[in-house]
Every structure is written in structure tokens, then in C-alpha cells.
Design a protein around this motif. Structure first.
Motif, PDB file in Angstrom:
ATOM      1  N   GLY A 298      -7.031   6.493 -12.524  1.00  0.00           N
ATOM      2  CA  GLY A 298      -7.991   5.371 -11.456  1.00  0.00           C
ATOM      3  C   GLY A 298      -8.541   5.307 -11.132  1.00  0.00           C
ATOM      4  O   GLY A 298      -9.450   5.324  -9.959  1.00  0.00           O
ATOM      5  N   THR A 299      -9.877   5.902 -12.357  1.00  0.00           N
ATOM      6  CA  THR A 299     -11.369   6.797 -12.105  1.00  0.00           C
ATOM      7  C   THR A 299     -11.818   6.134 -13.455  1.00  0.00           C
ATOM      8  O   THR A 299     -11.616   5.692 -14.222  1.00  0.00           O
ATOM      9  CB  THR A 299     -11.195   8.135 -11.834  1.00  0.00           C
ATOM     10  OG1 THR A 299     -11.049   8.550 -13.235  1.00  0.00           O
ATOM     11  CG2 THR A 299     -10.314   8.314 -10.557  1.00  0.00           C
TER      12      THR A 299
ATOM     13  N   PHE B 225     -13.473  -5.095  -9.421  1.00  0.00           N
ATOM     14  CA  PHE B 225     -14.267  -6.587  -8.026  1.00  0.00           C
ATOM     15  C   PHE B 225     -13.421  -7.059  -7.401  1.00  0.00           C
ATOM     16  O   PHE B 225     -12.068  -7.709  -8.041  1.00  0.00           O
ATOM     17  CB  PHE B 225     -15.241  -6.288  -8.703  1.00  0.00           C
ATOM     18  CG  PHE B 225     -16.522  -7.250  -7.700  1.00  0.00           C
ATOM     19  CD1 PHE B 225     -16.091  -8.252  -7.373  1.00  0.00           C
ATOM     20  CD2 PHE B 225     -17.029  -6.105  -6.921  1.00  0.00           C
ATOM     21  CE1 PHE B 225     -17.088  -9.408  -7.684  1.00  0.00           C
ATOM     22  CE2 PHE B 225     -17.791  -6.971  -5.621  1.00  0.00           C
ATOM     23  CZ  PHE B 225     -17.713  -8.627  -6.146  1.00  0.00           C
ATOM     24  N   GLN B 226     -12.964  -7.202  -5.923  1.00  0.00           N
ATOM     25  CA  GLN B 226     -13.115  -8.762  -5.378  1.00  0.00           C
ATOM     26  C   GLN B 226     -13.824  -9.336  -4.299  1.00  0.00           C
ATOM     27  O   GLN B 226     -14.504  -8.537  -4.235  1.00  0.00           O
ATOM     28  CB  GLN B 226     -12.083  -7.707  -4.597  1.00  0.00           C
ATOM     29  CG  GLN B 226     -10.640  -7.521  -5.681  1.00  0.00           C
ATOM     30  CD  GLN B 226      -9.661  -7.160  -4.338  1.00  0.00           C
ATOM     31  OE1 GLN B 226      -9.099  -7.341  -3.717  1.00  0.00           O
ATOM     32  NE2 GLN B 226      -9.414  -5.525  -4.253  1.00  0.00           N
ATOM     33  N   TYR B 227     -14.121 -10.573  -5.065  1.00  0.00           N
ATOM     34  CA  TYR B 227     -14.796 -11.561  -3.869  1.00  0.00           C
ATOM     35  C   TYR B 227     -13.704 -11.523  -2.551  1.00  0.00           C
ATOM     36  O   TYR B 227     -12.626 -11.089  -2.013  1.00  0.00           O
ATOM     37  CB  TYR B 227     -14.997 -12.667  -4.525  1.00  0.00           C
ATOM     38  CG  TYR B 227     -16.207 -12.895  -5.515  1.00  0.00           C
ATOM     39  CD1 TYR B 227     -15.616 -12.558  -6.497  1.00  0.00           C
ATOM     40  CD2 TYR B 227     -17.298 -12.720  -5.215  1.00  0.00           C
ATOM     41  CE1 TYR B 227     -16.523 -12.691  -8.080  1.00  0.00           C
ATOM     42  CE2 TYR B 227     -18.271 -13.275  -6.846  1.00  0.00           C
ATOM     43  CZ  TYR B 227     -18.080 -12.511  -7.701  1.00  0.00           C
ATOM     44  OH  TYR B 227     -18.769 -12.571  -8.444  1.00  0.00           O
TER      45      TYR B 227
ATOM     46  N   ASP C 207     -10.816   0.852  -8.624  1.00  0.00           N
ATOM     47  CA  ASP C 207      -9.577   0.376  -7.256  1.00  0.00           C
ATOM     48  C   ASP C 207     -10.292  -0.118  -5.819  1.00  0.00           C
ATOM     49  O   ASP C 207     -10.241   1.161  -5.584  1.00  0.00           O
ATOM     50  CB  ASP C 207      -8.474  -0.492  -7.428  1.00  0.00           C
ATOM     51  CG  ASP C 207      -8.034  -1.775  -6.800  1.00  0.00           C
ATOM     52  OD1 ASP C 207      -8.325  -2.192  -6.153  1.00  0.00           O
ATOM     53  OD2 ASP C 207      -6.919  -2.165  -7.056  1.00  0.00           O
ATOM     54  N   PRO C 208     -10.483  -0.940  -5.291  1.00  0.00           N
ATOM     55  CA  PRO C 208     -11.340  -0.634  -3.824  1.00  0.00           C
ATOM     56  C   PRO C 208     -10.222  -0.656  -3.343  1.00  0.00           C
ATOM     57  O   PRO C 208      -9.931   0.080  -1.636  1.00  0.00           O
ATOM     58  CB  PRO C 208     -12.493  -1.333  -3.332  1.00  0.00           C
ATOM     59  CG  PRO C 208     -12.496  -2.770  -4.438  1.00  0.00           C
ATOM     60  CD  PRO C 208     -11.431  -1.795  -5.706  1.00  0.00           C
ATOM     61  N   GLY C 209      -9.117  -1.556  -3.576  1.00  0.00           N
ATOM     62  CA  GLY C 209      -8.100  -1.580  -2.399  1.00  0.00           C
ATOM     63  C   GLY C 209      -8.824  -2.885  -1.592  1.00  0.00           C
ATOM     64  O   GLY C 209      -9.448  -3.301  -1.280  1.00  0.00           O
TER      65      GLY C 209
END
Length: 638
Positions: A84-85, A161-163, A98-100
Motif C-alpha cells: 500500500g506504499t 488516482f481518482q478524478y 491510494d488516497p481513499g
């Protein structure tokens, strides 16, 4: 597996063997850090551009030589640790992968102490310089009103990444990542502000820390750990007009282009092409290998503890000298500084990155519809400007917060560091260029600005009597009162300025915000773009059919363009059926007659007949520049 530039997924086997050979007792690979405590990671930009499209690598002496892609620094290099890193092998920083889910700023600050990712307990909320080390300008800016498509974020694809979630009413660019760096002043209307990086549109902005358009302001978060010295400068004045940052290895000119009387008006201001040439030709302090810094090099100079409002200074160490200017309100301010980095948007290379060492100004309409000049993004923000053109074409800026458009900006030369010349890049991408009408050349001399002197300023709409490039009002000129600027009435020019994203004086098909059939109907000469005359005909058609926007805008809100809402179940089918109905209506028109134009109201009415579950957005007041479909959002424009 160890990967270099993991956006492209290219394994570096030699690096893997070296990392394994140097493994430590914990079983983890040793970080392959650069020699400097503050190494500047390359921007990842490998393509060259003129002031519009991609071009082959220019040679010395040719136009546009010396841009970002022609100097390569520390290659972005990351390792997925499988827990996760992600480890940045250049900076030595370890990152959350993952920013969650999004967090409020208070939750972001508190969450660092609670994070135990990978078995570590020393996670922290990154500073703006730490987080900006991750940005890659191989990404492309996205239309804020888009709902999907071929998207390229400004971060390596080894991160999750998430938009923004358009299904929840967010814009696709609502992907702001929080940092621990708070602004020393305020933005908007006195809002406490924190700097963040938007990896969806490739910018640093100051964001209101607590308030968002639909409640608390929400951020994505990537915690980091390791290398506590990253982002800390170590400046040394060499006594010869240069300053060396021993943390980054870069040497800088102590003064800027304003002090050196550069540019067509000898005031230090130049468009992007002029800036590239001036620096490449510069001989200063006994050196002739100066260059225009890339975005990450120039951002490394920003001192986020300083600002015009908090310290009466630019956001840079006092060892450096910045040319003072006057902002539209007559206050002492400091300008925008060009970088060599193109800010690509949907195949268009007509904009380049700049750093604001003074206020990040913008024109925002208030509740009465009057534009007011505000510090919207803070000193130290990173935005972009058209590489060429006339800034007077943007009297109220551009974008959701009315970002001031300069075009003619200052330059801070740099040399040294790890930059190595590059003479060739990948094959040119096949991109169909947008049409340009005769006379709409990409670059032209700046026109006269308010204040009576020629040349570009930090933005039109300047307070009466002030020269934006000077230090004060002309002798005998009256002091300005207030910062009010009336909102322009609905007219073809206002419509054009609102939608003309690349500043070429016409609206192309992909800039158009209405039904595709409407574009073709009003493109009278069939050249794939709408000019002012064609827009005038379009607006006149709307008025004569009684379909101009009606109804007041609610207090505290403003109107911005957005596509019509998608159908609840099958949006593609809904639009397809509506367009088929539109085409059928045209087909029924008697031969020889011009079919009645379908406007956005007609199109939306058809759509509602097909799917009554999709409510129409409210329409703005007639004083708002016209567009096809409107929704109402909060004053902050997030």
C-alpha cells in the motif's frame, strides 16, 4: 518490481539488481536517492510545442528552442512496495498509494497521526513542495465540464488516482489534494486557505480550507514519510549577481528580466516564445548557458511563508529581487513568471505554466453581478497562460475563478543542476490541428493597456489611472476607488470569450457547449469553427424565438456553463433519440426553406420528453453571458 517512470510501465532490470544487492536487514530495498537533499524530479515532459501544437525538437537558434523537453533532469522513478506504499527513488519520500475517500481538512491533519500503513507510524501530511514533487506534465488538462473520455492525469499511474465523482455532482476536475502548507493571507472573501495540488488539471492553487460549494471543503490525501529535508532550500549568495541553492544544485539569477530591461517594451515582460529566446541568448554574470526553468525548478524557489499581504514582499527569499508592479486595485504586487513547461490540454499546446510570486488574482462576480478583483489562489500558486495573444481579450480573466491572464510575463533565468540537453524525442503524435481563421495568428504584439502604455499587463480591467507594469499611478492620476467592474451584458464577444479556451478568436467544435447539430447549423462557412458573426446569428436566433435565459440568479450564486444532466438510466440512448428527433424535424422542412434552428431549450425539451426523471437546470439572469445550459454553483467556484 522496480519501475522507472511507472506511468509507462518500463522495468529497469539493472536498477532492480542494484536494489536487491543493497537490501538491508528489514528485507526492503534501499532507496536510490539523488545526491542533493532536495532533488528536483523531472516534469516528465518529452514533447516539444510551439504556441499551438506539438512540433519536432527545435535546434539552437530556431523558434521555441530551449523548452522543457529539451533539458532532462532526474527521471521520475517509483517502486511499488506491495504493502500500500510507493517509494520515490529520487526524493527518498515514501507515499501512500491510494488516497481513499475524501476528507475534510481537519480529518486530513488528524489522520496522519493515526495512519499505520506499511507498519510505519511516522506518516505526515505533505508540504506543498513535497506533494508537487509527484506532478508529471506528461498529463493533460481536462475540460472541467467533461464526464469521461481519454483522460491523462498529472501523476504516475502506480498511484490509485481518482478524478472527481460526476455521479455525486462533482466536476471531473474536483481532485484537489491537501497539503500542510497554509496560506499566510486569505483568498476569495477572506477565507482561510490551504495550498493543494490538483492532479486532474495540473495546478497548484490555494483552496478555502473549510468551506466548499456543498458543505465542508473535501480533499484527497496522500500521506508521506522519510527525507525530512525535502523542500528546504539552502541559498548562497555568490556575490556576482547569482544565487546557488545548495539543496537543489541550481544556480539562479539574483535579479529578474524586469531589472534587466528585457522584452519588447524593456519592462521585463515577454510572451513565451520571446522568453525562451531571451534566456537562451542571455550572457550574465560570466555565464552563457542560462535557460528558462521548468515548472518544478521554478516552484522550488517559492517561499510559502511570504506574501504581499502578510510580509509586504513576494513569495521568495529576500536574497532575490522581484520587479514590483501594481495590481488592478493599485496595490503593490509582483508578477507571474514563465516556465519552459507546456500545459497541454486535450491535444492543444497553446498554454504554458507560470508561477505567481505575487497574488493569484482573479475576477469573481458578486451577488449583484459585478466583477470584483480578488486574490483567488494565493501567492505561490501555479497556473497557466496562453503562450501568445492579446491579454486585453480577457477583461475578466478565464476559468471558474476568472484567473487573470497575463501572456506577457517575467522571467527568472536558471542554470546548472542535473539538466542534460536532449536533442530528440518520441515520434510526433497524430493530432488534428484546430482550424484558424485568416488574420488570427498565434502570436501578435500586445495592444495598449489601461494606463496609457503599450504592452501586456497582469490582466485587463485595471483600476483607472494605473499602469499594471509600473510601481504607481501616473503623475496627477486619481486614486482608484473600490474594485468593482460591471458585468458585461450578453453579447457575441462575451459568449466567445467564455468558450474560447485556447484564445484563437473562434469557438471550435470541441469548445462548443451545445448540441452538435446546432454547431453545424450555425457554422455558415463550414470551416469547423464559429466566429463572432456566426455567434451573433446564433444569439439573434435565440432572442427572436423568445428563448433567451429568464429568471434571476439566486443570491450568493453565479451561473456557469455545464452540459445537460445525463438521463438516469441510459444517457447515451436519451441523447441519441433526442438528436434523431431533431434530425427528423429538419428532414420535414419543405425543400428550399431554411430549417428553424434548434436551441438548447428545444433540445432540452426533447430530452425531458424522453426521460422525465432528468430535471432541467435553472436559467440565469439575462445579464449573464449566454451559454447553452446552465447550473448554479457557489460563489467559490469549486
Amino acid at each position: 518490481m522496480l519501475r522507472v517512470g511507472c506511468r509507462y510501465g518500463t522495468p529497469l532490470l539493472f536498477g532492480l539488481l542494484l536494489a536487491v544487492a543493497s537490501s538491508i536487514s528489514s528485507g526492503r530495498y534501499r532507496v536510490l536517492m539523488a545526491d542533493e537533499p532536495y532533488p528536483i524530479v523531472d516534469t516528465g515532459q518529452v514533447r516539444c510545442y510551439d504556441d499551438r501544437v506539438e512540433i519536432a525538437y527545435p535546434k539552437p537558434g530556431e523558434r521555441f528552442f530551449g523548452q522543457d523537453a529539451q533539458y532532462r533532469g532526474h527521471t521520475p522513478s517509483y517502486r511499488d512496495n506491495g504493502d500500500g506504499t510507493i517509494t520515490d527513488l529520487v526524493t527518498g519520500l515514501m507515499w501512500q498509494k491510494d488516497p481513499g475517500e475524501k476528507k475534510t481538512y481537519a480529518e486530513a491533519v488528524a489522520g496522519a497521526a493515526e495512519c499505520r500503513l506499511g507498519g510505519y507510524d511516522d506518516w505526515r501530511l505533505p508540504t506543498i513542495k513535497e506533494l508537487y514533487s509527484l506532478i508529471l506534465f506528461s498529463g493533460e488538462d481536462v475540460d472541467p465540464m467533461a464526464t469521461g473520455g481519454d483522460l491523462h492525469p498529472f501523476i504516475a499511474d502506480c498511484f490509485a488516482f481518482q478524478y472527481g465523482d460526476v455521479q455525486k455532482g462533482e466536476r471531473i476536475i474536483d481532485s484537489q489534494f491537501a497539503t500542510a502548507t497554509e496560506y499566510t493571507s486569505t483568498t476569495m472573501n477572506g477565507a482561510a486557505t490551504v495550498f493543494g495540488v490538483n492532479f486532474a488539471d495540473g495546478r497548484i492553487k490555494g483552496y478555502p480550507r473549510d468551506r466548499g460549494p456543498r458543505g465542508p471543503k473535501m480533499f484527497y490525501v496522500l500521506y508521506c514519510r522519510g527525507n525530512p529535508d525535502y523542500g528546504k532550500n539552502d541559498f548562497h549568495d555568490n556575490g556576482d549577481g547569482t544565487i546557488t541553492d545548495r539543496a537543489t544544485g541550481l544556480m539562479w539569477a539574483k535579479i529578474d528580466s524586469g531589472h534587466l530591461k528585457a522584452g519588447p517594451n524593456k519592462d521585463g515582460r515577454m510572451n513565451w516564445e520571446q522568453a525562451l529566446k531571451w534566456v537562451e541568448d542571455l550572457e550574465y554574470a560570466g555565464y552563457d548557458d542560462w535557460r528558462l526553468p521548468n515548472a518544478k525548478e521554478l516552484q522550488s524557489l517559492v517561499d510559502y511563508t511570504r506574501s504581499p499581504d502578510a510580509t509586504n514582499s513576494p513569495a521568495i527569499d529576500p536574497l532575490f529581487e522581484c520587479t514590483p508592479i501594481r495590481d488592478p486595485l493599485g496595490r503593490v504586487d509582483y508578477g507571474f513568471y514563465w516556465t519552459s513547461t507546456t500545459h497541454k490540454r486535450q491535444g492543444d499546446g497553446s498554454a504554458a505554466v507560470y508561477i505567481a510570486f505575487g497574488r493569484g488574482g482573479g475576477w469573481m462576480p458578486d451577488r449583484t453581478g459585478t466583477y470584483r478583483y480578488l486574490d483567488v489562489h494565493g501567492a505561490g500558486c501555479q497556473r497557466s497562460d496562453p503562450k501568445s495573444g492579446d491579454p486585453s481579450r480577457f477583461p475578466h480573466g478565464r476559468g471558474p475563478q476568472g484567473d487573470v491572464i497575463g501572456i506577457y510575463n517575467f522571467v527568472r533565468p536558471v542554470r546548472g543542476g542535473k539538466a542534460e540537453p536532449a536533442t530528440e524525442g518520441p515520434p510526433l503524435e497524430e493530432v488534428k490541428p484546430r482550424s484558424r481563421r485568416p488574420g488570427a495568428e498565434a502570436g501578435f504584439a500586445p495592444g495598449p493597456m489601461p494606463g496609457g502604455r503599450p504592452g501586456g499587463g497582469i490582466g485587463p480591467g485595471i483600476a483607472p489611472g494605473f499602469d499594471p507594469r509600473g510601481f504607481g499611478p501616473p503623475p496627477g492620476a486619481p486614486m482608484p476607488r473600490g474594485n468593482a467592474q460591471p458585468m458585461p451584458p450578453s453579447n457575441p464577444q462575451a459568449f466567445l470569450e467564455r468558450l474560447d479556451r485556447n484564445g484563437d478568436g473562434v469557438i471550435s467544435r470541441d469548445e462548443f457547449r451545445g448540441p452538435p447539430a446546432a454547431f453545424g447549423r450555425f457554422d455558415a462557412d463550414g470551416d469547423g469553427s464559429l466566429d463572432a458573426d456566426e455567434i451573433r446569428a446564433l444569439l439573434e436566433s435565440r432572442r427572436t424565438r423568445g428563448e433567451a435565459p429568464q429568471g434571476p440568479v439566486s443570491p450568493g450564486r453565479r451561473a456557469v456553463p455545464l452540459r445537460a444532466p445525463a438521463a438516469a438510466e441510459n444517457p447515451a440512448k436519451r441523447r441519441e433519440t433526442a438528436e434523431a428527433s431533431n434530425a427528423a424535424s429538419v428532414a420535414k422542412t419543405p425543400s428550399g426553406e431554411t430549417p428553424a434552428p434548434r436551441t438548447e431549450a428545444t433540445f432540452a425539451s426533447l430530452a425531458r420528453e424522453i426521460d422525465a426523471t432528468a430535471p432541467l437546470p435553472k436559467k440565469p439572469s439575462p445579464d449573464t453571458p449566454p451559454n447553452f445550459v446552465f447550473v448554479l454553483i457557489d460563489d467559490l467556484g469549486w
